[in-house]
Design a protein around this motif. Structure first.
Motif, PDB file in Angstrom:
ATOM      1  N   PHE A 253     -62.320 -55.462  43.152  1.00  0.00           N
ATOM      2  CA  PHE A 253     -61.646 -56.093  44.150  1.00  0.00           C
ATOM      3  C   PHE A 253     -62.050 -55.487  45.481  1.00  0.00           C
ATOM      4  O   PHE A 253     -61.618 -54.199  46.005  1.00  0.00           O
ATOM      5  N   VAL A 254     -62.892 -56.035  46.222  1.00  0.00           N
ATOM      6  CA  VAL A 254     -63.602 -55.494  47.482  1.00  0.00           C
ATOM      7  C   VAL A 254     -62.824 -55.979  48.414  1.00  0.00           C
ATOM      8  O   VAL A 254     -62.583 -56.989  48.668  1.00  0.00           O
TER       9      VAL A 254
ATOM     10  N   ALA B 268     -73.470 -61.483  54.009  1.00  0.00           N
ATOM     11  CA  ALA B 268     -74.244 -62.217  52.769  1.00  0.00           C
ATOM     12  C   ALA B 268     -73.773 -61.361  51.354  1.00  0.00           C
ATOM     13  O   ALA B 268     -73.866 -62.018  50.659  1.00  0.00           O
ATOM     14  N   ASN B 269     -73.460 -60.157  51.531  1.00  0.00           N
ATOM     15  CA  ASN B 269     -73.399 -59.464  50.461  1.00  0.00           C
ATOM     16  C   ASN B 269     -71.705 -59.555  49.980  1.00  0.00           C
ATOM     17  O   ASN B 269     -71.614 -59.762  48.734  1.00  0.00           O
TER      18      ASN B 269
ATOM     19  N   ARG C  15     -68.546 -62.060  45.835  1.00  0.00           N
ATOM     20  CA  ARG C  15     -67.450 -62.582  45.856  1.00  0.00           C
ATOM     21  C   ARG C  15     -67.828 -63.973  44.848  1.00  0.00           C
ATOM     22  O   ARG C  15     -67.045 -64.283  43.491  1.00  0.00           O
ATOM     23  N   SER C  16     -68.954 -64.361  44.590  1.00  0.00           N
ATOM     24  CA  SER C  16     -69.728 -65.727  43.854  1.00  0.00           C
ATOM     25  C   SER C  16     -69.673 -64.875  42.442  1.00  0.00           C
ATOM     26  O   SER C  16     -69.561 -65.815  41.433  1.00  0.00           O
ATOM     27  N   LYS C  17     -70.313 -63.687  42.236  1.00  0.00           N
ATOM     28  CA  LYS C  17     -70.941 -63.256  41.092  1.00  0.00           C
ATOM     29  C   LYS C  17     -70.452 -61.990  40.231  1.00  0.00           C
ATOM     30  O   LYS C  17     -70.094 -61.948  39.259  1.00  0.00           O
ATOM     31  N   TYR C  18     -69.795 -61.165  41.071  1.00  0.00           N
ATOM     32  CA  TYR C  18     -69.525 -59.921  40.414  1.00  0.00           C
ATOM     33  C   TYR C  18     -68.201 -59.145  40.971  1.00  0.00           C
ATOM     34  O   TYR C  18     -67.800 -58.244  40.220  1.00  0.00           O
ATOM     35  N   ALA C  19     -67.624 -59.853  41.780  1.00  0.00           N
ATOM     36  CA  ALA C  19     -66.207 -59.151  42.019  1.00  0.00           C
ATOM     37  C   ALA C  19     -65.202 -60.289  42.911  1.00  0.00           C
ATOM     38  O   ALA C  19     -65.472 -61.316  43.053  1.00  0.00           O
ATOM     39  N   GLU C  20     -63.959 -59.743  43.128  1.00  0.00           N
ATOM     40  CA  GLU C  20     -63.275 -60.429  43.951  1.00  0.00           C
ATOM     41  C   GLU C  20     -63.296 -59.877  45.358  1.00  0.00           C
ATOM     42  O   GLU C  20     -63.403 -58.557  45.398  1.00  0.00           O
ATOM     43  N   VAL C  21     -63.290 -60.654  46.445  1.00  0.00           N
ATOM     44  CA  VAL C  21     -63.085 -60.192  47.914  1.00  0.00           C
ATOM     45  C   VAL C  21     -61.899 -60.546  48.455  1.00  0.00           C
ATOM     46  O   VAL C  21     -61.767 -61.835  48.413  1.00  0.00           O
TER      47      VAL C  21
END
Length: 214
Positions: free
Chosen positions: A169-170, A185-186, A191-197
């Protein structure tokens, strides 16, 4: 094939819509928040004062809630012999040679006795370190990730967290970069692919719920 005129969110919709659940045993992972990103004389200066203030609040909340806190920093042998190609690719990493004041934690974000410090030489906090083993030993299942920089070590750490089975969870407010374009962008791609933001407010709420067993 999609064109450059397509709305980005619309383009990703339907392919990258999944979400990760916040777990039962979180830890706060503060990635490389050191003076190199705060000192205006540093080649890595990123104007991270707002992110520092967010981290101060998150750190205080984690300590008050009894949630484990893990700090990372970057430390090289003088001359970067242990930095491999990463050290050669980014000459500014010399600011992290052992003993450099730019590698020190800011006073308001300094680890307390008993809190874990993971010293690393590459982007991910997992690569070549004991972080994964320590998290498993503490039964950690979720990481609230903050730090510097969003497009570099935060991204690499979040990706490796996911690949090692820890829900990343970033915390948007607690991360920074030297320019808003790679930062945003990152965060979008994470959020789209690897983590929750998530926001700082959400992170504080999650910590409070975890501390109260909700």
């Amino acid at each position: 094939m999609p064109t450059g005129d397509d709305d980005l969110s619309t383009n990703y919709s339907g392919a990258f819509d999944g979400h990760l659940a916040f777990g039962n045993k979180p830890a706060l992972l503060i990635v490389d928040f050191v003076m190199a990103y705060l000192d205006q004389g540093s080649p890595l200066y990123a104007g991270a004062e707002k992110a520092l203030a967010s981290n101060e609040r998150l750190l205080a909340a984690a300590r008050a809630s009894g949630i484990p806190v893990i700090f990372t920093n970057v430390v090289y042998q003088p001359g970067g012999a242990d930095g491999g190609l990463f050290y050669k690719k980014i000459p500014a990493l010399r600011v992290f040679d052992s003993g450099s004041p730019l590698g020190e934690f800011p006073p308001s974000l300094a680890p307390k006795q008993g809190e874990t410090i993971i010293s690393k030489q590459f982007a991910s906090a997992f690569f070549g370190t004991a972080l994964c083993a320590e998290l498993r030993a503490k039964d950690i299942d979720t990481l609230l990730i903050t730090g510097m920089s969003t497009s570099g070590c935060v991204r690499a750490t979040a990706l490796d967290a996911l690949q090692n089975g820890f829900a990343p969870f970033v915390v948007r407010d607690g991360c920074g970069d030297r320019h808003p374009a790679p930062h945003e962008a990152n965060l979008f791609d994470l959020r789209s692919k690897y983590a929750e933001v998530i926001s700082e407010v959400d992170a504080l709420r999650f910590m409070n719920q975890s501390a109260n067993g909700i």
